[in-house]
Enzyme design. Structure first.
Site, PDB file in Angstrom:
ATOM      1  N   SER A 168     102.242 -15.318  59.480  1.00 42.82           N
ATOM      2  CA  SER A 168     102.392 -14.588  60.768  1.00 42.82           C
ATOM      3  C   SER A 168     101.248 -15.115  61.577  1.00 42.82           C
ATOM      4  O   SER A 168     100.265 -15.619  61.488  1.00 42.82           O
ATOM      5  CB  SER A 168     102.324 -13.200  60.820  1.00 42.82           C
ATOM      6  OG  SER A 168     102.215 -12.562  62.103  1.00 42.82           O
ATOM      7  N   TYR A 223      97.845  -6.049  58.607  1.00 45.04           N
ATOM      8  CA  TYR A 223      98.757  -6.762  58.557  1.00 45.04           C
ATOM      9  C   TYR A 223      98.640  -8.100  58.350  1.00 45.04           C
ATOM     10  O   TYR A 223      98.728  -9.103  57.703  1.00 45.04           O
ATOM     11  CB  TYR A 223     100.061  -6.576  59.742  1.00 45.04           C
ATOM     12  CG  TYR A 223     101.066  -7.412  59.513  1.00 45.04           C
ATOM     13  CD1 TYR A 223     102.224  -7.445  58.768  1.00 45.04           C
ATOM     14  CD2 TYR A 223     101.211  -8.463  60.746  1.00 45.04           C
ATOM     15  CE1 TYR A 223     103.155  -8.397  58.720  1.00 45.04           C
ATOM     16  CE2 TYR A 223     102.016  -9.330  60.847  1.00 45.04           C
ATOM     17  CZ  TYR A 223     103.078  -9.426  59.668  1.00 45.04           C
ATOM     18  OH  TYR A 223     103.988 -10.278  59.949  1.00 45.04           O
ATOM     19  N   LYS A 262      98.558 -11.056  55.244  1.00 42.93           N
ATOM     20  CA  LYS A 262      99.327 -12.443  55.497  1.00 42.93           C
ATOM     21  C   LYS A 262      98.439 -13.607  55.139  1.00 42.93           C
ATOM     22  O   LYS A 262      98.811 -14.572  54.559  1.00 42.93           O
ATOM     23  CB  LYS A 262      99.982 -12.480  56.936  1.00 42.93           C
ATOM     24  CG  LYS A 262     101.254 -11.708  57.114  1.00 42.93           C
ATOM     25  CD  LYS A 262     102.284 -12.175  56.139  1.00 42.93           C
ATOM     26  CE  LYS A 262     103.573 -11.276  56.442  1.00 42.93           C
ATOM     27  NZ  LYS A 262     104.562 -11.655  55.698  1.00 42.93           N
TER      28      LYS A 262
END
Length: 325
Positions: free
Chosen positions: A117, A141, A145
């Site tokens: 991402s 998040y 990643k």
């Protein structure tokens, strides 16, 4: 041989599945349907329902389908929500990736394409992001990643002299939009396109969060990339890995120039025929003026290109959402 697509019943994963099938690479879907949609799985594609946290299930799927590799799309992808649910985010994205790597090692599967991402960059202090731009994730998040990328790197080093050395690449997504199949649409409650579409379908006026940024029209500028192009890049990466060709550890699937939120709204008016003037709300905390990435490295190796105009991005997304009514 086949490719296991984790999260293959989701918006992006389902497009990857279709692109693999079109390329003759025999996709197999593994999805627990926590956010995926069973009807997004094409007829005739094997579907294993279950969690990526279930190592026995993952390993069995790899062995049963004689997998040549894994395209790992599954994960908890809501950056804002991850701040409130960090442990859930780490369980799904970090532990889930670890389990997949363990299963791959046990089953002798050497190839993995990882859905990473743009969130690994956080708020970059450069106008154009490249692969080497400093990684400063601003949410659990984004951190999860980045940890996933690290795990792939470390496992590749650890297995380099083994019978099945890990070969991998990470594809960093930005804002994925549109549809390449009228039966598949973005179901996320947090992404711009579905937020705007749902507002229009409900008779509400879409909102822009801040119009006083240091950009040409005062609204945020971001990379918006079509899901069909994203899927094609996954197929190119899978082919490159399977052929034993050289591949970079990570690629930014960026547009190179970006679009503003106002430009998106103007395109929505043109495409839908619904005339509206967006409401202007307050800025969201932490939203930078501009985040745009070059896709030059992916263009060199993965035939990455922007094949859709902004109007085509909106039109394909709108038509797919309408088809679900």
């Amino acid at each position: 041989m086949s490719w296991i697509v984790t999260g293959g019943a989701g918006y992006i994963g389902a497009h990857v599945v279709r692109a693999l099938a079109d390329a003759g690479l025999a996709p197999v879907v593994l999805d627990d349907l926590s956010s995926g949609v069973a009807s997004f799985v094409p007829e005739g594609v094997p579907f294993v329902q279950g969690s990526i946290l279930d190592r026995d299930l993952v390993e069995k799927a790899l062995r049963d389908h004689r997998a040549d590799g894994v395209i790992h799309v599954a994960g908890f992808k809501y950056a804002g929500v991850s701040v409130q649910r960090p442990l859930h985010t780490y369980a799904q994205n970090v532990e889930g990736t670890r389990v997949i790597l363990l299963a791959c090692e046990a089953a002798g599967v050497s190839n993995i394409v990882f859905s990473s991402s743009a969130a690994v960059f956080g708020t970059p202090d450069v106008p154009l992001v490249v692969e080497e731009t400093a990684k400063r994730p601003a949410s659990p998040y984004g951190e999860s990643k980045l940890i996933g990328e690290w795990m792939l790197r470390d496992q590749a080093i650890a297995t380099a002299e083994s019978e099945h050395p890990l070969r991998h690449t990470s594809l960093r997504y930005f804002n994925v939009v549109g549809s390449a199949d009228p039966t598949v649409y973005d179901v996320s409650p947090h992404n711009l396109f579905p937020i705007v579409f749902e507002a229009l379908l409900a008779g509400r006026t879409p909102r822009i969060n801040g119009d006083d940024y240091a950009t040409e029209d005062g609204t945020n500028v971001r990379d918006y990339v079509h899901v069909g192009d994203i899927a094609a890049a996954h197929v190119a990466a899978a082919k490159r890995l399977a052929a034993g060709e050289s591949i970079e550890p990570a690629y930014n699937l960026g547009s190179g120039d970006g679009l503003s939120v106002k430009q998106i709204m103007d395109a929505v008016v043109r495409v839908t025929g619904i005339d509206f003037t967006p409401e202007i709300g307050p800025r969201r905390a932490g939203d930078p003026d501009r985040i745009v990435a070059t896709g030059e490295l992916a263009a060199r190796d993965l035939d990455w290109k922007m094949r859709y105009s902004v109007d085509e991005m909106v039109r394909t997304g709108w038509e797919a959402r309408h088809a679900a009514e």
